[in-house]
Design an enzyme around this catalytic site. Structure first.
Site, PDB file in Angstrom:
ATOM      1  N   HIS A 188     -53.719  66.122   3.781  1.00  0.00           N
ATOM      2  CA  HIS A 188     -55.421  66.290   3.521  1.00  0.00           C
ATOM      3  C   HIS A 188     -56.332  67.332   4.468  1.00  0.00           C
ATOM      4  CE1 HIS A 188     -54.553  62.173   1.761  1.00  0.00           C
ATOM      5  NE2 HIS A 188     -53.915  62.162   2.496  1.00  0.00           N
ATOM      6  N   ASP A 454     -45.332  90.202 -23.439  1.00  0.00           N
ATOM      7  CA  ASP A 454     -44.553  90.025 -23.853  1.00  0.00           C
ATOM      8  C   ASP A 454     -44.512  91.306 -25.418  1.00  0.00           C
ATOM      9  OD1 ASP A 454     -42.321  88.702 -23.561  1.00  0.00           O
ATOM     10  OD2 ASP A 454     -42.929  86.745 -24.543  1.00  0.00           O
ATOM     11  N   CYS A 501     -54.571  86.345 -24.974  1.00  0.00           N
ATOM     12  CA  CYS A 501     -53.935  85.909 -23.884  1.00  0.00           C
ATOM     13  C   CYS A 501     -53.209  86.519 -23.260  1.00  0.00           C
ATOM     14  CB  CYS A 501     -54.341  84.314 -24.894  1.00  0.00           C
ATOM     15  SG  CYS A 501     -52.361  84.731 -25.432  1.00  0.00           S
TER      16      CYS A 501
END
Lengths: 559, 86
Positions: A188, A454, A501
């Site tokens: 937390h 790619d 992208c």
């Protein structure tokens, strides 16, 4: 100068005196009580008080950090009156005659152990919640007031690991940063520190010595370093970094809500890449205009077997509805190559990057593809969905995939299941083949999105996973950039949009060129949105376009 | 008894927040007992900590059983809750 290395879990740089959190730790008393009913009543009173205090904390957290933070304390309230927990306490008091403080501590320890024994980090960390509520009830029983920071100046707060209630009770104006010896990224302290924008470093262990109390420290949440009594050079370096971070944050915050438009009025959409429905938060936080790439792989990677249609539908629906009508481009399954999944039982390949991956798997195993397409179309009723196919090399592949979309739509219509009839279908341009025949592909789809990682790998015949290839893997290579331009030009000839992208979209050195080429959209990681917006807004395309395009087309190399 | 099955889609599984919300939701139906079963283990859904200690993860299928009260309505409400939060 002493440098301590921990793990940074909330970024930012802060400097100030080190202050150790003063925990009111009255040693636990353990004794037998005479009037067991009265002792249990004493527990019930403390329990009610604890629930009341937590209610106050919940409201405080809501005001400071929103509903999510408040829910934490509401959950704690419920834990206080958990049936098993209370039964155990009742048993210790009424049957064994134990005093309430010891009974609460023991019952809390049992529950905490049960959580600590779980095999999931998130649930393990919940042991701290149980200890926290038990500590609170014991504190009330023994009359201890929850402490704060007794310092006239703001401090860097040091502790073992702060309990959530301790974190929220702190006077924020007195805290510049956190250093904890224990803790985890999902503790937390870490979560609240991030929400509140305070640097935090956890897990420094034994290195955090009490003798450092009061000495000057500088914490860097980005690198996880804590410097005690910094020398002049280090201090100057970190203070410069701090000033830069603050300046940048302020600047970027001013950019929120502003359009991505150049000085001479050319607009470009800046969307986000995400890999998980949780990331939507970051998209909205950074003012992303939509989602340009939602990698659906996480659904497959998180499961031990093929994810069901229902399971996928819920995840897509959540992202679409959370984005509230803004465009969401979901890429269909893209595994193989560097992303392998056990249950797909794909045979070993010598050249996985050139092998059975992405759309190829989907077309070879239509039952998997069909499940995903059904889930996608069903989810389309809840927002503005676009579907994108990865790893395309030929026109027939696109036609076959589109045919499957049509089949799925027919099925849904026959079954009376609603879906949107405005779902756009696009493809990734990530093979040189797709770029070369982008004129033909543009006639088949509604948009292109260029996957530059790619595309670079395949164009340059250069393995992106092989670190030794370093300088040979050059995404700025003119061959890659010319293919980008070719795809974009062909898209525009057919009246469809073209974006990027891949990682290159966030490369600010290329923003001018992308604007010159006329790309319609750049999809980047959420934190890259505002820096990119800034770059776009500083650019005057008219003055650079001609030169950029001539350089790209020309026979001379500047390098 | 009315039962339904549900596959968890929340990436963290039944964590503190939805577990707390679920207990809150079930408290609205005082006349019904709600049991959640995963594999061999069952838990009274009102027991917050026991529910979390089931360690129900993303992709797990759980069986939810409602007994007593207006079973149909309660089951429908809880199923809607699962869909919205888990």
């Amino acid at each position: 100068m002493i440098t301590i290395q921990g793990k940074g879990v909330s970024t930012g740089v802060a400097a100030g005196p080190l202050y150790f959190y003063q925990r009111a730790s009255a040693s636990l008393r353990r004794y037998e009580v005479d009037d067991r009913e009265a002792e249990f009543a004493r527990f019930k009173e403390a329990q009610a008080k604890a629930i009341e205090q937590l209610g106050v904390l919940a409201e405080k957290a809501r005001a400071e950090a929103g509903d999510e933070a408040a829910m934490l304390f509401e959950t704690h309230q419920m834990m206080c009156e958990d049936m098993d927990y209370e039964e155990a306490i009742e048993g210790f008091i009424k049957e064994s005659g134990l005093n309430a403080e010891a009974a609460v501590t023991d019952a809390g320890a049992i529950q905490a152990e049960a959580f600590a024994a779980m095999d999931d980090d998130y649930f393990k960390a919940r042991a701290a919640d149980v200890k926290d509520i038990s500590g609170r009830i014991v504190g009330i029983l023994s009359g201890v007031v929850q402490g704060g920071i007794d310092s006239p100046v703001p401090v860097i707060l040091a502790s073992d690991d702060l309990a959530p209630s301790e974190t929220v009770q702190l006077d924020k104006s007195k805290i510049l940063g956190f250093v904890t010896s224990g803790g985890s990224g999902s503790s937390h302290t870490a979560i609240l520190a991030r929400t509140m924008g305070i640097p935090a470093i956890i897990g420094v262990g034994e290195q955090l010595k009490s003798e450092y109390a009061g000495r000057d420290v500088i914490v860097d949440g980005g690198t996880g370093s804590v410097v005690v009594d910094a020398d002049e050079d280090t201090r100057a370096r970190l203070m410069t970094k701090r000033a830069e971070i603050l300046k940048r944050q302020e600047l970027l915050n001013q950019l929120k809500g502003q359009p991505n438009v150049t000085k001479d009025g050319q607009e470009i959409r800046v969307y986000c890449n995400i890999g998980n429905p949780e990331d939507v938060h970051a998209v909205l936080e950074n003012d992303g205009g939509g989602i340009g790439l939602f990698r659906s792989e996480f659904l497959y990677l998180n499961c031990d077997d093929y994810p069901t249609e229902e399971y996928q539908f819920e995840a897509y629906k959540r992202v679409l509805s959370d984005m509230g009508g803004k465009e969401v481009v979901i890429r269909t399954l893209d595994i193989g190559a560097d992303k392998m999944i056990e249950y797909f039982k794909l045979p070993h390949e010598e050249n996985p990057a050139l092998g059975n991956r992405a759309l190829r798997i989907c077309l070879n195993r239509p039952e998997i593809f069909r499940t995903q397409l059904r889930a996608l179309y069903r989810a389309s009723a809840y927002g503005r969905l676009s579907i994108m196919f990865p790893m395309v090399a030929s026109v027939w592949e696109v036609r076959e995939a589109k045919k499957m979309c049509e089949q799925v739509k027919k099925e849904l219509t026959a079954e009376g299941i609603p879906f949107s009839d405005e779902v756009d279908v696009g493809i990734m341009i990530e093979t040189p083949a797709a770029a070369m025949i982008s004129d033909r592909l543009a006639k088949e789809v509604d948009f292109f999105s260029i996957g530059t990682n790619d595309l670079t790998q395949y164009t340059l015949a250069c393995d992106r996973q092989n670190n030794d290839l370093g300088r040979f893997f050059d995404a700025h290579h003119p061959a890659v950039l010319r293919l980008i331009k070719m795809a974009c030009d062909n898209a525009h000839k057919e009246g469809i949009w073209c974006g990027i992208c891949g990682e290159l979209g966030a490369d600010l050195e290329l923003t001018e060129l992308f604007l010159s080429i006329g790309l319609d959209e750049l999809s980047v990681s959420p934190r890259a949105v505002l820096p990119l917006r800034q770059k776009v807004r500083e650019t005057q395309v008219r003055t650079v376009r001609e030169k950029n395009l001539a350089d790209l087309a020309g026979s001379e190399s500047r390098i | 008894m009315k039962t339904f099955e549900y596959t968890i889609t929340d990436p963290v599984g039944i964590h503190a927040r939805p577990a707390g919300l679920l207990v809150k939701e079930i408290k609205n139906f005082a006349g019904s007992a709600v049991t959640i079963t995963k594999g061999e283990k069952s838990v009274n859904a009102l027991k917050l900590m026991a529910l979390m200690q089931m360690g129900i993860k993303c992709g797990d299928t759980v069986k939810v059983a409602v007994e007593g009260g207006d079973e149909e309505t309660v089951a429908a409400a809880i199923e809607a809750f699962f869909k919205a939060n888990l």
